[in-house]
Scaffold this active site. Sequence first.
Site, PDB file in Angstrom:
ATOM      1  N   HIS A  73       0.881  -1.072  -0.028  1.00 29.07           N
ATOM      2  CA  HIS A  73      -0.033  -0.266  -0.055  1.00 29.07           C
ATOM      3  C   HIS A  73       0.636   1.358   0.105  1.00 29.07           C
ATOM      4  O   HIS A  73       0.333   2.267   0.511  1.00 29.07           O
ATOM      5  CB  HIS A  73      -0.995  -0.037   1.150  1.00 29.07           C
ATOM      6  CG  HIS A  73      -1.804  -1.187   1.522  1.00 29.07           C
ATOM      7  ND1 HIS A  73      -2.933  -1.111   0.865  1.00 29.07           N
ATOM      8  CD2 HIS A  73      -1.531  -2.310   1.982  1.00 29.07           C
ATOM      9  CE1 HIS A  73      -3.328  -2.514   1.345  1.00 29.07           C
ATOM     10  NE2 HIS A  73      -2.237  -3.214   2.115  1.00 29.07           N
ATOM     11  N   SER A 111      15.010  21.083 -15.787  1.00 24.75           N
ATOM     12  CA  SER A 111      13.731  22.023 -15.881  1.00 24.75           C
ATOM     13  C   SER A 111      13.952  23.342 -16.640  1.00 24.75           C
ATOM     14  O   SER A 111      15.494  23.731 -16.328  1.00 24.75           O
ATOM     15  CB  SER A 111      12.974  22.263 -14.649  1.00 24.75           C
ATOM     16  OG  SER A 111      12.267  23.519 -14.919  1.00 24.75           O
TER      17      SER A 111
END
Length: 456
Positions: free
Chosen positions: A156, A277
Site C-alpha cells: 500500500h 527543468s
Amino acid sequence: MTTLWSGRFADRPDDQMRRFGDSIGFDIRLWEADVTASVAYAKALARAGVIDEDERYALLEGLARVRTELADGEFVVQPDDEDIHTAIERRLGELIGRVAGKLHTGRSRNDQVATDTRLYLRDQIVQLRQHLTRLQRTIVDKARTHIDLLMPGYTHLQPAQPVRFSHWLLSFFWMLQRDRDRLDELLRRVNVLPLGAGALSGNPLGIDQSYLARELGFDAIALNSMDAVSDRDYLVEFLSWASLVQIHLSRLAEDLILYSSREFGFVEIADAYATGSSLMPQKKNADSLELIRGKTGRVVGDLVGMLMVLKGLPTTYNKDLQEDKEPLFDAIDTLTMTLPIATSVIETLILHPERMQAALTDEMLATELADYLVTKGVSFREAHYLVGQVVQRALAQGVDLRDLLLSDYQEVSKLFRRDLMKWLDFERAVERRDSVGGTARASVEAQLAVAERLLE
Ligand code: ARG
C-alpha cells in the site's frame, strides 16, 4: 497508370481515395520479407512446373536486384505504388519485363501480406527477445553486486517489512522471465505458413507448401486457407505481450521514480538518463522513466486498436486488415526503445545505501515482535493485538520501538523479556525469511542461481 487490378475499372481512383487506401507509407518496412517470400514462391512455381527454368532464373535474378536496390536505399517508390507488394512487382517488371507478371500466379496479396507480416514479426521477436534478456542480465548483475543492501519493503506504499534491495530488483526479473516464456510460446503461432492460401480458397497449381515452409523457416502450414488469410490472432497475442512487457516496465519505472524522489532518495538516475527543468535550476527529472511509463499507454492502445479492427469482421480478407500494421510497428518501435533505455537506467543507477538504511524505521519490525510472542506460545492473532498496543504506546510517547522501556513492554504482556531486543534488528528480520522466494540472503542467492541458469 495501371494498378494490379485496373483491368476491371474504367476510371482511375480518386486521388484522395488513393492516398486513403495506400499503405506503402508504412508497409515499406516489409520489403525484405516480401522479397524473401517471393523468392521462395518463384522457386515453388518452378517446382510445380508453372514456370520454366529460364523464367525461374529471370525472376530470381530480378528479385535479387530489387533486394539490392531496397537494401542500398536506391529503390524509388512511385506515386502509383499502392503497397510494398505492388511496388516490388512493378520494379521487377521494369527490370526483367513481362515475365515478372508470372510471379503472382496463384498468389494473392492476401496470402502474401500474411506471409510477409509473419516473417517480419518473427525477426523482430528475435531482436526483442535479446533486448529483454539484456535487461534481465543487467538486473541480475545489479542485484548480485548489491546483495547486502537492505531497504524498506512496501505494501500500500506504506513501510511494511525490511527487504533486500536485490530482492526488490529481482522481482522484475521474474516478470520479464514470464514475458520471455510467453514470447517463445507465441512464436509458435506466429511461425505458421499462410502462403498457398491464395485470396481465400487455396492454390490450384500444386504448389508445394512443405517446400515453401522449409524455405521460409516456418514450422507449420496453415490448415485452412480462409483462416490463413484473415488470422491476425498472432498479432493480438504479440500486442498483448508487448502491452504486458510495457506494463512491467512502467511499474519498474514508477518504483524508480518514487525511489529517486527527494522524499525517498534511495537511488539516483544517472545524468545521462535525466533532464532538467527550463525554469527551475535545481531540478533533475527522471524523464527516461516517465517516458517508459507514458509509452505504456500507446502500446496498450495498439492492442486495443487491433482488437477493434478484428471485431465483427466478416470472414477472410477485408481491407480493414491493412490497419493491422501501424499498431504492430508502433509497438515494436516502442519496445525497441524502452527495453534498452530501461537496461541503461538500471546499469547506471546510483544507489544511496545510507538513505535506504535511514528509511528503515522500527515500526517495520512490529511483525518481529509478534513472532517473538508466538515463540512464547501466544497465538498470532493475540500477539498481533498485543504488539499493536506496544506500537500505540511508542506512538504516544513519540519514541521508536527500540527506545521503549522494557517496563512499557511488560505492561502490555508479561511475556516480553529482555531478549526481545535482539529481535528488533533489520538484518535479523530479513534473515529469518529464508523460505523459497524469501528475502534472506540464502534465498536470494538461490534465486540468483536459478536466474543465472535461465540466462545461459
Ligand atoms: N496492403 C494490403 C494490406 O496490407 C495488402 C493486401 C491487399 N489485399 C487486397 N485484397 N486488397 O492488407
